[in-house]
Design an enzyme around this catalytic site. Structure first.
Site, mmCIF file in Angstrom:
data_model
loop_
_atom_site.group_PDB
_atom_site.id
_atom_site.type_symbol
_atom_site.label_atom_id
_atom_site.label_comp_id
_atom_site.label_asym_id
_atom_site.label_seq_id
_atom_site.Cartn_x
_atom_site.Cartn_y
_atom_site.Cartn_z
ATOM 1 N N CYS A 195 33.735 42.158 37.051
ATOM 2 C CA CYS A 195 32.388 41.898 37.780
ATOM 3 C C CYS A 195 31.318 41.893 36.588
ATOM 4 C CB CYS A 195 32.013 42.879 38.809
ATOM 5 S SG CYS A 195 32.064 44.864 38.258
ATOM 6 N N THR B 173 48.519 44.661 21.580
ATOM 7 C CA THR B 173 49.026 46.182 21.180
ATOM 8 C C THR B 173 49.084 46.279 19.771
ATOM 9 O OG1 THR B 173 50.066 46.361 23.489
ATOM 10 C CG2 THR B 173 50.483 48.139 21.799
ATOM 11 N N CYS C 197 37.393 50.568 43.280
ATOM 12 C CA CYS C 197 37.343 49.756 41.901
ATOM 13 C C CYS C 197 38.435 50.342 40.971
ATOM 14 C CB CYS C 197 35.958 50.479 41.335
ATOM 15 S SG CYS C 197 35.802 49.866 39.690
ATOM 16 N N CYS D 250 38.508 47.192 36.117
ATOM 17 C CA CYS D 250 38.872 46.103 35.401
ATOM 18 C C CYS D 250 37.812 45.672 34.627
ATOM 19 C CB CYS D 250 39.853 45.001 36.319
ATOM 20 S SG CYS D 250 38.602 44.026 37.041
ATOM 21 N N SER E 161 48.788 46.910 30.877
ATOM 22 C CA SER E 161 49.015 45.721 30.076
ATOM 23 C C SER E 161 50.481 44.985 30.357
ATOM 24 C CB SER E 161 49.024 46.117 28.602
ATOM 25 O OG SER E 161 49.101 44.940 27.646
ATOM 26 N N CYS F 129 36.399 39.826 42.158
ATOM 27 C CA CYS F 129 36.803 41.269 42.304
ATOM 28 C C CYS F 129 38.303 41.219 42.741
ATOM 29 C CB CYS F 129 35.812 42.262 42.996
ATOM 30 S SG CYS F 129 36.491 44.016 42.915
#
Lengths: 250, 534
Positions: free
Chosen positions: B509, B333, B503, B506, B51, B480
């Protein structure tokens, strides 16, 4: 037979190591830490020996800061019976670690000390050898296969020239290499049970060991970065560039 | 499989992010007697959290009143807000939008903060088990109530056969399951579909955020400076912008967020981020520095009109598993912590799902999202319209009697036959690392055992070589950020190759694929990125 396995908390092997800007060591804040992979192999081997009925108890020992208990818990979740945590806040050198391990081994009366061949953080590869010397007992290092018969252990060692087979009398110190076994996954229920297993916390003082300062670290620095390459269009240009660098004769 | 181990808890929380940990801590504060378990797919808590992040501290003041005396490791008070518009060579300072006033807020690393929150939770008696990935929800016999989750098996090879050391995953059952997986969680996705939780709301809309943490040469950084930009290198039809937060110890956190409703199939979000870094005003700060860590994560942007129902029999959705990010504030948050605390307060009274959705919708968090509901959708009509609309919505404080709708991101791509919208980026002029996506993955320290089933399930790979190739030129190979998808030619035949080991989890995709044939599932526990202070 009683086995003592040494484990060390190190920066995880997947993490890219970074040197602290002041050169006093490597960054460990916010970095994933794990059990030294070779130590994990030592724990797995002890478990397999116990599962064959050749061992009654596995004690795991770690020397380090409070968080080292996380790695001890992992070893307990894998199946070790209990842990000893030697709490030290500063970096200690292999000789001090060796004395501490030996002190616990002697008070516990163990028959076998299993250690990783080296820790992946400082790559010293000294502790097993030093423990054996201090203990005045046989050692077999870089073991990739072990078999136990009547108070003896046959160890296949991975050496530069190939494989060497040693037979040593117990009690002994064995350091393990990568190909000895593949450590098991930790099961969630075992993880929960491990929280209830005991970890004795001791200080170096409790063990009668003084932390020596035989080696002083002068500084840590990262390897020089590679220079960027250049692209050339023709052979003539290539030759010219090589000559300019004094790499070929005119 | 009757011999599968089953573990029982009163409350099971899936995901050790801010929402999940706040739920756990609050629950133990209110009900010491409950057995509360948190599981997370990451190897350690915080290793797969990414973040910006600037945080409003009020929810933490409520959750852990003494926290300022025992703060998380990275905590930099915001001292200055700057907002600007970039063109390729220049930077134009703009007034800081009121929602982005960060006076009293802190720059944090959410990953480090979650690791710290986990310590507080364990002290409160919560059991936290990182390294265990929830692979699917479990239901009662009638199939109408969630009763827990199944942990994925470990030690299965690529073809699906057990390897040496195979370990069957356990079932964790609980009276209540709290889903805190974050944006587009795989279990949450399945449950939202099964219970039709999104039947009465707009489609969810998302963004992709990419972030790098830099160590830069001494003396350049002004700790506490928060900078945001709009404009270059994005075209005006694409929603997005940059963030750059200056930390202590010569560290800079920077990143780029792009709305996943972008229309140009040839657009590459990762390239836009890298291009931004090489803007003269940014490059000057970074040059000569090194990357500490980098990664990417999809974020929820749909706001209150896309928020699914937050409860279903046996389970709740908290944080961004529901989707509570405040887009104009670019913060989630505080919303995550609050929704977790609210869930705990609800469950402390009675272990039931019923009433949580209503409780949340009556809260100040819901009012906060309601007020800004029309700002993000305004950008569907381009940046200039979006800015004017945002100004109107800000002045009227969201009181205009209208709610603009969101649209599904995967339907927004134009065909390759239409003219390109976004500019071609020239990567050869860039000098800052990483040079490409693979180099970037290296800084994410992502790790998957290659001999395991591919966790990115493509249900129909035929489409990839036929329709998708023709209509969109395989956008998965570009959206991606970790170069997972490649079209490779073997023996004259083009095929989709999935480099699943790259990967970074995230979930872009799963969201953006135009045919919705990619299903992101959890790989073996512990696998995935190992972020440092992201």
């Amino acid at each position: 037979m009683k086995i003592l396995v040494g484990i060390k908390r190190v920066v995880d092997y997947n993490v890219r190591i970074r040197v602290k800007p002041d050169g006093s060591g490597v960054v460990t804040d916010g970095v994933k830490m794990s059990m030294n992979p070779f130590d994990e192999i030592a724990v797995e081997e002890a478990l397999q020996i116990k599962e064959r009925g050749e061992c009654d108890e596995i004690i795991v020992i770690s020397i380090g800061a409070k968080q080292s208990q996380e790695q001890l818990r992992t070893a307990l979740a894998m199946g070790a019976d209990r842990g000893v945590h030697v709490l030290v806040d500063e970096q200690i050198e292999p000789l001090t670690a060796s004395k501490a391990i030996l002190s616990v081994a002697q008070s516990e009366g163990v028959d076998l000390i299993l250690l990783g061949k080296q820790a992946i953080d400082d790559d010293n590869n000294q502790t097993a050898q030093m423990v054996a010397a201090l203990w005045d007992r046989p050692q077999a290092t870089f073991a990739s296969e072990l078999a136990f018969t009547d108070g003896k252990v046959t160890a296949v060692r991975e050496v530069d020239a190939g494989l060497e087979v040693l037979e040593v009398d117990l009690p002994a110190v064995i350091s393990v290499d990568l190909r000895l076994n593949e450590p098991r996954y930790v099961k969630l229920p075992d993880m929960m049970k491990a929280k209830k297993k005991t970890i004795d916390v001791k200080s170096l003082e409790d063990l009668g060991v003084t932390s020596g300062a035989g080696v002083t670290s002068l500084g840590v620095r990262a390897p020089e970065g590679r220079q960027a390459g250049i692209k050339v269009e023709t052979v003539e240009e290539l030759v010219k560039e090589l000559q300019a660098r004094g790499l070929v004769n005119d | 499989m009757s011999d599968r181990d089953v573990i029982e808890f009163d409350v099971l929380i899936v995901g050790a992010g801010p929402a999940g940990l706040a739920t756990a801590i609050r629950l133990k504060q209110l009900r010491e007697d409950l057995n509360v378990c948190v599981i997370d797919k990451a190897s350690t808590v915080g290793a797969q959290i990414l973040s910006g992040a600037v945080m409003e501290p009020e929810p933490l003041d409520e959750l852990l009143p003494g926290w300022r005396d025992n703060p998380p490791p990275i905590l930099q008070p915001v001292l200055k807000d700057e907002f600007s518009f970039l063109t390729e060579k220049s930077r134009y300072w703009m007034p800081n939008p009121p929602q982005m006033n960060n006076h009293g807020n802190f720059i944090i690393s959410l990953g480090a903060t979650c690791a710290w929150l986990a310590e507080q939770a364990e002290e409160a008696g919560v059991e936290i088990y990182p390294g265990f990935a929830a692979s699917e929800p479990l239901f009662n016999e009638a199939g109408d109530q969630v009763i827990g989750v199944r942990i994925g098996d470990m030690g299965i090879d690529k073809q699906g056969n057990p390897k040496d050391g195979f370990m069957q995953g356990v079932d964790i059952t609980a009276q209540m399951t709290v889903l805190a997986e974050g944006c587009r969680g795989s279990v949450s996705k399945a449950l939202i579909a099964k219970f039709g939780l999104d039947a009465d709301c707009d489609p969810q809309t998302y963004g992709i955020g990419m972030k790098e943490l830099w160590q830069v040469p001494k003396g350049r950084v002004k700790p506490g400076t928060v900078q945001h930009t709009l404009g270059w290198p994005l075209d005006t039809s694409t929603y997005g912008g940059s963030f750059l937060y200056q930390l202590d110890e010569d560290r800079v956190a920077l990143g780029f967020v792009i709305g996943l409703d972008y229309q140009d199939p040839e657009f590459e979000p990762f390239e836009a981020f890298q291009q931004f870094k090489n803007h003269p005003s940014i490059k000057a700060l970074l040059e000569g520095g090194t990357i500490i860590s980098s990664g990417a994560r999809a974020i929820v942007e749909g706001g209150i009109q896309s928020l699914p129902k937050l409860e279903m029999p046996g389970a709740l959705l908290v944080g961004d598993a529901g989707g509570k990010l405040n887009v104009p504030k670019i913060k989630g948050t505080h919303m995550a912590l609050r929704s977790g605390m609210m869930a705990a307060e609800h469950l402390a009274k009675e272990l039931t799902h019923s009433g949580y959705d209503q409780l949340w919708r009556g809260s100040s968090s819901a009012a906060e999202l309601h007020k800004v509901r029309n700002i993000r959708p305004g950008f569907q009509k381009g940046m200039w319209f979006g800015l004017v609309n945002a100004a109107i919505e800000t002045v009227t404080m969201g009181k205009l009697p209208r709610t603009l709708s969101n649209h599904p991101d995967h339907e927004q791509l134009r065909k390759v036959s239409e003219p390109r919208l976004s500019p071609q980026y020239d990567s050869s002029k860039r000098s800052l690392e990483p040079r490409d996506r693979l180099a970037s993955v290296y800084f994410a320290a992502t790790e998957h055992d290659e001999d395991q089933p591919v966790h990115l399930q493509v249900t129909d790979t035929n489409i990839c070589v036929t329709r998708c190739k023709e209509e969109y030129n395989n956008p998965c190979t570009r959206f991606c950020p970790a170069n997972v998808y490649e079209m490779v030619e073997t023996d004259g035949e083009t095929q989709l190759q999935i480099n699943s080991a790259n990967c970074v989890h995230c979930k872009t995709c799963d969201i953006k694929d135009p045919y919705q044939i990619i299903n992101w599932t959890t790989p073996e526990g512990s696998a995935g990125p190992n972020y440092v202070n992201l």
